[in-house]
Structures are given as C-alpha cells and as structure tokens.
Design a protein around this motif. Structure first.
Motif, PDB file in Angstrom:
ATOM      1  N   UNK A  63       0.769  -1.139   0.092  1.00 46.18           N
ATOM      2  CA  UNK A  63       0.088   0.082  -0.156  1.00 46.18           C
ATOM      3  C   UNK A  63       0.890   0.979  -0.068  1.00 46.18           C
ATOM      4  N   UNK A  64       1.988   1.302   0.749  1.00 51.86           N
ATOM      5  CA  UNK A  64       2.890   2.488   0.853  1.00 51.86           C
ATOM      6  C   UNK A  64       3.458   2.896  -0.448  1.00 51.86           C
ATOM      7  N   UNK A  65       3.723   1.918  -1.501  1.00 56.79           N
ATOM      8  CA  UNK A  65       4.279   2.241  -2.740  1.00 56.79           C
ATOM      9  C   UNK A  65       3.207   2.916  -3.374  1.00 56.79           C
ATOM     10  N   UNK A  66       2.102   2.390  -3.507  1.00 61.27           N
ATOM     11  CA  UNK A  66       0.761   3.306  -4.081  1.00 61.27           C
ATOM     12  C   UNK A  66       0.529   4.499  -3.441  1.00 61.27           C
ATOM     13  N   UNK A  67       0.721   4.521  -2.167  1.00 59.35           N
ATOM     14  CA  UNK A  67       0.374   5.813  -1.576  1.00 59.35           C
ATOM     15  C   UNK A  67       1.476   6.871  -2.125  1.00 59.35           C
ATOM     16  N   UNK A  68       2.479   6.502  -2.397  1.00 63.51           N
ATOM     17  CA  UNK A  68       3.734   7.372  -2.429  1.00 63.51           C
ATOM     18  C   UNK A  68       3.461   7.862  -3.897  1.00 63.51           C
ATOM     19  N   UNK A  99      -3.348   8.280   4.932  1.00 60.25           N
ATOM     20  CA  UNK A  99      -2.370   7.180   5.196  1.00 60.25           C
ATOM     21  C   UNK A  99      -3.110   5.776   4.839  1.00 60.25           C
ATOM     22  N   UNK A 100      -4.500   5.674   4.930  1.00 58.02           N
ATOM     23  CA  UNK A 100      -5.089   4.324   4.894  1.00 58.02           C
ATOM     24  C   UNK A 100      -5.974   4.226   3.732  1.00 58.02           C
ATOM     25  N   UNK A 101      -6.286   5.245   2.935  1.00 56.92           N
ATOM     26  CA  UNK A 101      -6.986   5.153   1.733  1.00 56.92           C
ATOM     27  C   UNK A 101      -7.113   6.356   0.602  1.00 56.92           C
ATOM     28  N   UNK A 102      -7.770   6.122  -0.313  1.00 61.98           N
ATOM     29  CA  UNK A 102      -7.649   7.085  -1.614  1.00 61.98           C
ATOM     30  C   UNK A 102      -9.054   7.151  -1.951  1.00 61.98           C
ATOM     31  N   UNK A 103      -9.545   8.162  -2.331  1.00 59.13           N
ATOM     32  CA  UNK A 103     -10.935   8.568  -2.682  1.00 59.13           C
ATOM     33  C   UNK A 103     -10.782   9.622  -4.028  1.00 59.13           C
ATOM     34  N   UNK A 104     -11.779   9.299  -4.710  1.00 63.94           N
ATOM     35  CA  UNK A 104     -11.845  10.408  -6.071  1.00 63.94           C
ATOM     36  C   UNK A 104     -13.346  10.305  -6.229  1.00 63.94           C
ATOM     37  N   UNK A 105     -13.834  11.599  -7.174  1.00 63.78           N
ATOM     38  CA  UNK A 105     -15.256  11.750  -7.510  1.00 63.78           C
ATOM     39  C   UNK A 105     -14.690  11.383  -9.101  1.00 63.78           C
ATOM     40  N   UNK A 106     -15.801  11.164  -9.813  1.00 60.52           N
ATOM     41  CA  UNK A 106     -15.825  10.669 -11.153  1.00 60.52           C
ATOM     42  C   UNK A 106     -17.277  10.932 -11.676  1.00 60.52           C
ATOM     43  N   UNK A 155      -2.794  -2.180  -9.698  1.00 60.54           N
ATOM     44  CA  UNK A 155      -1.824  -3.126 -10.072  1.00 60.54           C
ATOM     45  C   UNK A 155      -2.088  -4.428  -9.459  1.00 60.54           C
ATOM     46  N   UNK A 156      -3.681  -4.831  -9.256  1.00 56.36           N
ATOM     47  CA  UNK A 156      -3.703  -5.960  -8.274  1.00 56.36           C
ATOM     48  C   UNK A 156      -3.667  -7.114  -8.837  1.00 56.36           C
ATOM     49  N   UNK A 157      -3.437  -7.221 -10.212  1.00 59.94           N
ATOM     50  CA  UNK A 157      -3.301  -8.509 -11.152  1.00 59.94           C
ATOM     51  C   UNK A 157      -1.960  -8.965 -11.103  1.00 59.94           C
ATOM     52  N   UNK A 158      -1.056  -8.300 -10.690  1.00 57.29           N
ATOM     53  CA  UNK A 158       0.385  -8.349 -10.542  1.00 57.29           C
ATOM     54  C   UNK A 158       0.737  -9.544  -9.716  1.00 57.29           C
ATOM     55  N   UNK A 159       1.709 -10.079  -9.857  1.00 52.96           N
ATOM     56  CA  UNK A 159       2.471 -11.070  -9.223  1.00 52.96           C
ATOM     57  C   UNK A 159       3.735 -10.560  -8.649  1.00 52.96           C
ATOM     58  N   UNK A 160       3.647  -9.706  -7.259  1.00 52.85           N
ATOM     59  CA  UNK A 160       4.922  -8.993  -6.913  1.00 52.85           C
ATOM     60  C   UNK A 160       6.163 -10.060  -6.600  1.00 52.85           C
ATOM     61  N   UNK A 161       5.970 -11.077  -6.269  1.00 50.21           N
ATOM     62  CA  UNK A 161       6.978 -12.161  -5.890  1.00 50.21           C
ATOM     63  C   UNK A 161       7.657 -12.336  -7.156  1.00 50.21           C
ATOM     64  N   UNK A 162       6.842 -12.793  -8.264  1.00 52.61           N
ATOM     65  CA  UNK A 162       7.281 -12.958  -9.670  1.00 52.61           C
ATOM     66  C   UNK A 162       8.027 -11.645 -10.167  1.00 52.61           C
TER      67      UNK A 162
END
Length: 102
Positions: A15-20, A35-42, A86-93
């Motif tokens: 999460x911290x990577x995406x927060x930055x 620190x714990x979330x993201x929000x937007x209007x659309x 990027x939730x479909x990525x495999x961070x370990x791979x």
C-alpha cells in the motif's frame, strides 16, 4: 447506501508504494489521499459519484466502496481500480525476475 467490494491481491502487495505514487500525482478537488485510503469523484456516462479504496484489515485485499449513484457500474469500475492499483500483478514473480538485475 453504498456498496463495498473486496478486491484480492497477491502478497507482498505494498500500500505504501501506491500511496507515494498517488501523493505525487494527486488532483486537488478530485482526489483525496490519507495514510489508509484513496478517494476520488468521477463521472461515468451520465452518472456522477465517488469511489474510495482502502486496505482491508483482515485479508490481502483492497476494499472498494462506491457511491450509490455508481453501483450500476461496479463491473467496469472494479476492472479500472484493479488496473489502477496493479492488483493482478504477482509481486513475488516480479521481484524474482529483477533480483539479478544490478
């Protein structure tokens, strides 16, 4: 009434990577970041509303909450948020692939 959808990811998602990342590109008046979330209007077609994303406390997933006005569009929004974070990525791979790269 709002709808909350759990979006699972493979660990070790950070999460911290995406927060930055979002902190550097934040659109004032459109997006909010804490620190714990993201929000937007659309706007999606004729619908206007908001979404918020936060890390789930009890599982490796993000919690996507949609305003009532966007509930009809949950499928395309889920796909967009999965891509955005990027939730479909495999961070370990990915880490293993780059491990030998100086």
């Amino acid at each position: 009434m709002t709808e909350t959808i759990h979006l699972p990811y493979l660990e070790p998602w950070d999460w911290q990577q995406f927060h930055r990342h979002f902190a550097l590109r934040l659109l004032p008046g459109v997006e909010r970041l804490d620190p714990r979330g993201y929000a937007r209007t659309l706007r999606l077609g004729d619908a206007r509303g908001w979404l918020s994303v936060s890390a789930a406390d009890d599982r490796p997933a993000l919690e996507l909450t949609l305003s009532d006005s966007l509930r009809h569009a949950s499928q395309p929004l889920v796909a967009q948020v999965r891509k955005m974070f990027d939730l479909d990525a495999d961070p370990q791979a990915i880490a293993e692939h780059f491990a030998g790269d100086p």
